[in-house]
Design a protein around this motif. Structure first.
Motif, PDB file in Angstrom:
ATOM      1  N   VAL A 131      34.319  54.338  37.649  1.00  0.00           N
ATOM      2  CA  VAL A 131      33.350  53.617  38.129  1.00  0.00           C
ATOM      3  C   VAL A 131      32.891  52.555  37.240  1.00  0.00           C
ATOM      4  O   VAL A 131      32.375  52.792  36.070  1.00  0.00           O
ATOM      5  CB  VAL A 131      32.141  54.524  38.554  1.00  0.00           C
ATOM      6  CG1 VAL A 131      31.098  53.477  39.455  1.00  0.00           C
ATOM      7  CG2 VAL A 131      32.492  55.122  39.829  1.00  0.00           C
ATOM      8  N   ILE A 132      32.729  51.417  37.479  1.00  0.00           N
ATOM      9  CA  ILE A 132      32.565  50.211  36.595  1.00  0.00           C
ATOM     10  C   ILE A 132      31.239  49.517  37.172  1.00  0.00           C
ATOM     11  O   ILE A 132      31.317  49.229  38.583  1.00  0.00           O
ATOM     12  CB  ILE A 132      33.493  49.271  36.153  1.00  0.00           C
ATOM     13  CG1 ILE A 132      33.299  48.020  35.373  1.00  0.00           C
ATOM     14  CG2 ILE A 132      34.047  48.619  37.607  1.00  0.00           C
ATOM     15  CD1 ILE A 132      34.515  47.315  34.957  1.00  0.00           C
ATOM     16  N   ASP A 133      30.390  49.059  36.287  1.00  0.00           N
ATOM     17  CA  ASP A 133      29.230  48.204  36.709  1.00  0.00           C
ATOM     18  C   ASP A 133      28.851  47.282  35.562  1.00  0.00           C
ATOM     19  O   ASP A 133      29.102  47.692  34.436  1.00  0.00           O
ATOM     20  CB  ASP A 133      28.145  49.173  37.560  1.00  0.00           C
ATOM     21  CG  ASP A 133      27.266  48.396  38.345  1.00  0.00           C
ATOM     22  OD1 ASP A 133      27.298  47.262  38.807  1.00  0.00           O
ATOM     23  OD2 ASP A 133      26.397  49.148  38.772  1.00  0.00           O
ATOM     24  N   SER A 134      27.935  46.462  35.842  1.00  0.00           N
ATOM     25  CA  SER A 134      27.102  45.714  34.858  1.00  0.00           C
ATOM     26  C   SER A 134      25.786  45.251  34.966  1.00  0.00           C
ATOM     27  O   SER A 134      25.030  45.517  36.284  1.00  0.00           O
ATOM     28  CB  SER A 134      27.999  44.246  34.892  1.00  0.00           C
ATOM     29  OG  SER A 134      27.771  43.570  35.880  1.00  0.00           O
ATOM     30  N   THR A 135      25.091  45.171  34.047  1.00  0.00           N
ATOM     31  CA  THR A 135      23.676  44.843  34.256  1.00  0.00           C
ATOM     32  C   THR A 135      23.184  43.812  33.111  1.00  0.00           C
ATOM     33  O   THR A 135      24.180  43.643  32.067  1.00  0.00           O
ATOM     34  CB  THR A 135      22.916  46.179  34.086  1.00  0.00           C
ATOM     35  OG1 THR A 135      21.543  45.772  34.513  1.00  0.00           O
ATOM     36  CG2 THR A 135      22.961  46.776  32.574  1.00  0.00           C
ATOM     37  N   VAL A 189      37.435  42.446  32.048  1.00  0.00           N
ATOM     38  CA  VAL A 189      38.430  43.685  32.606  1.00  0.00           C
ATOM     39  C   VAL A 189      39.276  43.863  31.573  1.00  0.00           C
ATOM     40  O   VAL A 189      39.675  45.037  31.335  1.00  0.00           O
ATOM     41  CB  VAL A 189      38.800  43.562  33.968  1.00  0.00           C
ATOM     42  CG1 VAL A 189      39.942  44.506  34.616  1.00  0.00           C
ATOM     43  CG2 VAL A 189      37.753  43.394  35.081  1.00  0.00           C
ATOM     44  N   PRO A 190      40.264  42.975  31.285  1.00  0.00           N
ATOM     45  CA  PRO A 190      41.547  43.396  30.554  1.00  0.00           C
ATOM     46  C   PRO A 190      40.860  44.048  28.948  1.00  0.00           C
ATOM     47  O   PRO A 190      41.384  44.930  28.552  1.00  0.00           O
ATOM     48  CB  PRO A 190      42.131  42.112  29.946  1.00  0.00           C
ATOM     49  CG  PRO A 190      41.943  41.232  31.129  1.00  0.00           C
ATOM     50  CD  PRO A 190      40.409  41.444  31.835  1.00  0.00           C
ATOM     51  N   THR A 214      41.988  40.513  38.817  1.00  0.00           N
ATOM     52  CA  THR A 214      41.572  41.891  38.376  1.00  0.00           C
ATOM     53  C   THR A 214      42.275  43.113  39.129  1.00  0.00           C
ATOM     54  O   THR A 214      42.755  43.952  38.228  1.00  0.00           O
ATOM     55  CB  THR A 214      40.182  42.216  39.196  1.00  0.00           C
ATOM     56  OG1 THR A 214      38.993  41.265  38.401  1.00  0.00           O
ATOM     57  CG2 THR A 214      39.652  43.543  38.771  1.00  0.00           C
ATOM     58  N   ARG A 215      42.859  42.839  40.373  1.00  0.00           N
ATOM     59  CA  ARG A 215      43.699  43.945  41.005  1.00  0.00           C
ATOM     60  C   ARG A 215      44.976  43.961  40.361  1.00  0.00           C
ATOM     61  O   ARG A 215      45.903  44.909  40.061  1.00  0.00           O
ATOM     62  CB  ARG A 215      44.056  43.532  42.516  1.00  0.00           C
ATOM     63  CG  ARG A 215      42.326  43.672  43.256  1.00  0.00           C
ATOM     64  CD  ARG A 215      42.596  43.183  44.635  1.00  0.00           C
ATOM     65  NE  ARG A 215      41.455  43.255  45.501  1.00  0.00           N
ATOM     66  CZ  ARG A 215      40.978  44.400  46.040  1.00  0.00           C
ATOM     67  NH1 ARG A 215      41.838  45.420  46.117  1.00  0.00           N
ATOM     68  NH2 ARG A 215      39.816  44.469  46.721  1.00  0.00           N
TER      69      ARG A 215
END
Length: 326
Positions: A131-135, A189-190, A214-215
């Motif tokens: 699970v990826i998220d940013s803040t 992402v990479p 991304t995909r």
């Protein structure tokens, strides 16, 4: 997230209640977080000083391990660099170790190019559910209130964007990446995937990571991976959706036919809320502001903070049991 669609009516639903089933073990792990020996133990004596090398110039006095130990203590106890120097010096005095301690300027100078050691993972060698998220994290300096109230000088860079990826099964943070606020989420992402060791079964992110790049990057790295990223409301299927639909095409068609809420339940997108929980934990334990001034030092500070959180996770995690349902 599903609960956001019911935000206006949320007060009408009964809140789900949970109970911690391993309170004794979890309570002990919380106490161990303040144990000095968790962060500085006797093994530092053998790896504290830098090994001799044949390079020209003045040799380094302290090893990367020594710098990292001081920075981890700084992060765990929320200390400034000068206070971190005094803290480690006092710990060595109590332990009876006659070792020099890096001063605050050395810690600041060496932190930029530090090679952070990755602790041995306790995670079982099974494909991860990522699970990826940013803040956003504030940059050291005057805040918005000071600028509004006192008219301080406006600055271009107000904050940095922190990306974290957590394994749902182990709770371990598998990667972290700090970027400028102007950098788009798919761009990093990479670099984030380069930090992952081992296979990944599921990649779950919010709509900010949606996109062909991304995909494609995920598909090139992991065979048979399940990608759960919600397309935006304005997304349309590709021209090949009728004959050879992609995963994104199938998501768009499923949302158009059954609705976004049904798609979220079928794909398990609600598990992504764990990413938001991770961000809240980071800001609660570490803080919302970066202490370093340079970007390279800030990136290293974020990685040190992640190692601290992973160490705390390894000490023990709570196990929950649902006792009431919504």
């Amino acid at each position: 997230m599903p609960f956001k669609h019911n935000g206006e009516r949320r007060h009408k639903f009964a809140k789900t209640q949970y109970k911690v089933t391993n309170w004794r073990e979890y309570n002990e792990s919380l106490r161990q977080r303040g144990n000095i020996t968790v962060w500085v133990d006797e093994s530092v004596a053998s790896a504290w000083l830098a090994p001799a090398n044949q390079r020209r110039g003045r040799p380094a006095r302290f090893s990367d391990f020594a710098i990292e130990t001081c920075l981890r203590a700084r992060s765990a106890f929320r200390l400034a660099l000068r206070q971190s120097e005094g803290f480690v010096h006092s710990v060595f005095a109590l332990m009876g170790l006659d070792l020099p301690v890096p001063d605050f300027s050395t810690l600041s100078r060496r932190s930029g190019g530090l090679d952070v050691s990755k602790p041995k993972s306790e995670r079982e060698p099974i494909p991860a559910t990522l699970v990826i998220d940013s803040t956003g994290l504030k940059v050291f300096g005057a805040g918005e209130w000071q600028e509004t109230k006192h008219g301080t000088k406006q600055k271009r860079r107000k904050w940095r964007k922190l990306h974290l990826g957590i394994d749902l099964e182990s709770g371990e943070i598998l990667f972290s990446e700090l970027s400028e606020d102007s950098v788009g989420d798919p761009t990093v992402v990479p670099d984030m995937l380069d930090q992952i060791e081992g296979p990944v079964a599921t990649f779950l992110g919010d709509g900010a990571y949606d996109g062909f790049s991304t995909r494609q990057e995920i598909a090139n790295r992991y065979e048979g991976i399940e990608v759960i990223i919600p397309p935006p409301k304005t997304a349309v299927p590709s021209s090949k959706a009728a004959n050879a639909p992609t995963t994104r095409d199938r998501d768009i068609l499923a949302i158009q036919e059954h609705g976004r809420m049904t798609w979220q339940k079928q794909t398990g997108y609600g598990r992504g809320s764990r990413g938001e929980t991770l961000m809240g934990r980071y800001k609660q334990v570490i803080g919302t502001t970066l202490r370093s001034r340079k970007l390279e030092n800030q990136k290293m500070e974020a990685r040190i903070n992640v190692t601290v959180l992973n160490t705390m996770t390894a000490l023990g995690r709570p196990a929950f049991e649902r006792i009431t349902a919504t």
